[in-house]
Design an enzyme around this catalytic site. Structure first.
Site, mmCIF file in Angstrom:
data_model
loop_
_atom_site.group_PDB
_atom_site.id
_atom_site.type_symbol
_atom_site.label_atom_id
_atom_site.label_comp_id
_atom_site.label_asym_id
_atom_site.label_seq_id
_atom_site.Cartn_x
_atom_site.Cartn_y
_atom_site.Cartn_z
ATOM 1 N N GLY A 172 0.841 -1.184 0.000
ATOM 2 C CA GLY A 172 0.000 0.000 0.000
ATOM 3 C C GLY A 172 0.877 1.235 0.000
ATOM 4 O O GLY A 172 2.062 1.169 0.341
ATOM 5 N N GLN A 231 3.297 9.797 1.456
ATOM 6 C CA GLN A 231 4.546 9.027 1.399
ATOM 7 C C GLN A 231 5.370 9.333 0.156
ATOM 8 O O GLN A 231 6.517 8.916 0.052
ATOM 9 C CB GLN A 231 4.239 7.523 1.420
ATOM 10 C CG GLN A 231 3.655 7.044 2.723
ATOM 11 C CD GLN A 231 3.524 5.541 2.708
ATOM 12 O OE1 GLN A 231 2.550 5.008 2.221
ATOM 13 N NE2 GLN A 231 4.542 4.849 3.221
ATOM 14 N N CYS A 248 6.437 -0.221 7.410
ATOM 15 C CA CYS A 248 6.025 0.909 6.586
ATOM 16 C C CYS A 248 7.211 1.382 5.750
ATOM 17 O O CYS A 248 8.315 1.516 6.277
ATOM 18 C CB CYS A 248 5.530 2.036 7.489
ATOM 19 S SG CYS A 248 5.048 3.509 6.582
ATOM 20 N N LEU A 249 6.983 1.641 4.478
ATOM 21 C CA LEU A 249 8.067 2.098 3.599
ATOM 22 C C LEU A 249 8.668 3.419 4.076
ATOM 23 O O LEU A 249 9.832 3.708 3.811
ATOM 24 C CB LEU A 249 7.555 2.261 2.158
ATOM 25 C CG LEU A 249 7.114 0.985 1.432
ATOM 26 C CD1 LEU A 249 6.489 1.340 0.084
ATOM 27 C CD2 LEU A 249 8.276 0.031 1.244
ATOM 28 N N HIS A 281 -4.101 1.213 7.477
ATOM 29 C CA HIS A 281 -2.740 1.759 7.555
ATOM 30 C C HIS A 281 -2.615 2.982 6.629
ATOM 31 O O HIS A 281 -2.085 4.023 7.019
ATOM 32 C CB HIS A 281 -1.745 0.661 7.162
ATOM 33 C CG HIS A 281 -0.301 1.073 7.157
ATOM 34 N ND1 HIS A 281 0.630 0.526 8.010
ATOM 35 C CD2 HIS A 281 0.379 1.973 6.397
ATOM 36 C CE1 HIS A 281 1.822 1.082 7.770
ATOM 37 N NE2 HIS A 281 1.692 1.965 6.790
ATOM 38 N N GLU A 282 -3.151 2.854 5.407
ATOM 39 C CA GLU A 282 -3.064 3.986 4.459
ATOM 40 C C GLU A 282 -3.947 5.152 4.902
ATOM 41 O O GLU A 282 -3.558 6.310 4.765
ATOM 42 C CB GLU A 282 -3.439 3.535 3.041
ATOM 43 C CG GLU A 282 -2.567 2.427 2.454
ATOM 44 C CD GLU A 282 -1.083 2.592 2.719
ATOM 45 O OE1 GLU A 282 -0.573 3.729 2.742
ATOM 46 O OE2 GLU A 282 -0.411 1.572 2.934
ATOM 47 N N HIS A 341 -2.140 7.175 7.304
ATOM 48 C CA HIS A 341 -1.209 8.098 6.634
ATOM 49 C C HIS A 341 -1.916 9.380 6.214
ATOM 50 O O HIS A 341 -1.371 10.478 6.342
ATOM 51 C CB HIS A 341 -0.617 7.457 5.374
ATOM 52 C CG HIS A 341 0.601 6.612 5.630
ATOM 53 N ND1 HIS A 341 1.753 7.124 6.188
ATOM 54 C CD2 HIS A 341 0.860 5.313 5.386
ATOM 55 C CE1 HIS A 341 2.653 6.155 6.280
ATOM 56 N NE2 HIS A 341 2.136 5.045 5.805
HETATM 57 ZN ZN LIG Z 1 2.986 3.213 5.799
#
Ligand SMILES: [Zn+2]
Length: 155
Positions: A44, A49, A87-88, A129-130, A133
């Site tokens: 995702g 991000q 998480c990236l 999760h997204e 963000h």
């Molecule tokens: Zn993330």
């Protein structure tokens, strides 16, 4: 290729602006976000991000069904489950996060059509999760302050 923004970049802390009109620009950003998600082997990706302050996110939990979300909002939650997440934007940190096991969300698709979706387990978790963000919240914000201090301390 869009670059992944990492903690503690300030874009990650901001609540994203809602999209008021869905146009070619949003379609284009979503398309580039999908490419960046695959290139970074994420399941995702949310617009902050990649440094974009807009309520856009993409999810693909590995079944090659890409979900593109504009202004997503949770309208129903059921059950709870704790699972470890990465998480990236927060590399090498894994945090146990409690989330709803089943959700129903409403969002606009890339053509601006109002859509509802029910999701459970990993898909629900990835979507939540997204959405976190988009509200300026990271996995490390699920830690208490002491845990957070030690987990983020330079190794
Ligand atoms: Zn993330």
């Amino acid at each position: 290729m869009l670059e992944i923004v990492k903690h503690p970049d300030r874009t990650l802390k901001k609540r994203c602006a809602a999209i008021t009109m869905v146009g070619e620009e949003e379609k284009e950003i979503l398309c580039r976000m999908v490419k960046a998600m695959y290139a970074n082997r994420g399941i995702g990706l949310a617009a902050p991000q990649v440094g974009i302050d807009k309520s856009l996110a993409v999810v693909d939990i590995g079944d090659n069904k890409v979900i593109k979300l504009i202004n997503p909002a949770v309208v129903e939650r059921k059950g709870e489950e704790v699972m470890e997440e990465g998480c990236l934007s927060v590399p090498d940190v894994f945090v146990k996060v409690k989330r709803a096991k089943q959700i129903k969300i409403e969002f606009l698709d890339e053509n601006g059509k109002k859509t509802a979706l029910e999701a459970s387990d990993l898909l629900a978790r990835a979507i939540l999760h997204e959405i976190d963000h988009l509200n300026g919240k990271l996995i490390i914000d699920h830690l208490n302050p002491i845990e957070r201090f030690f987990r983020l301390k330079k190794k």
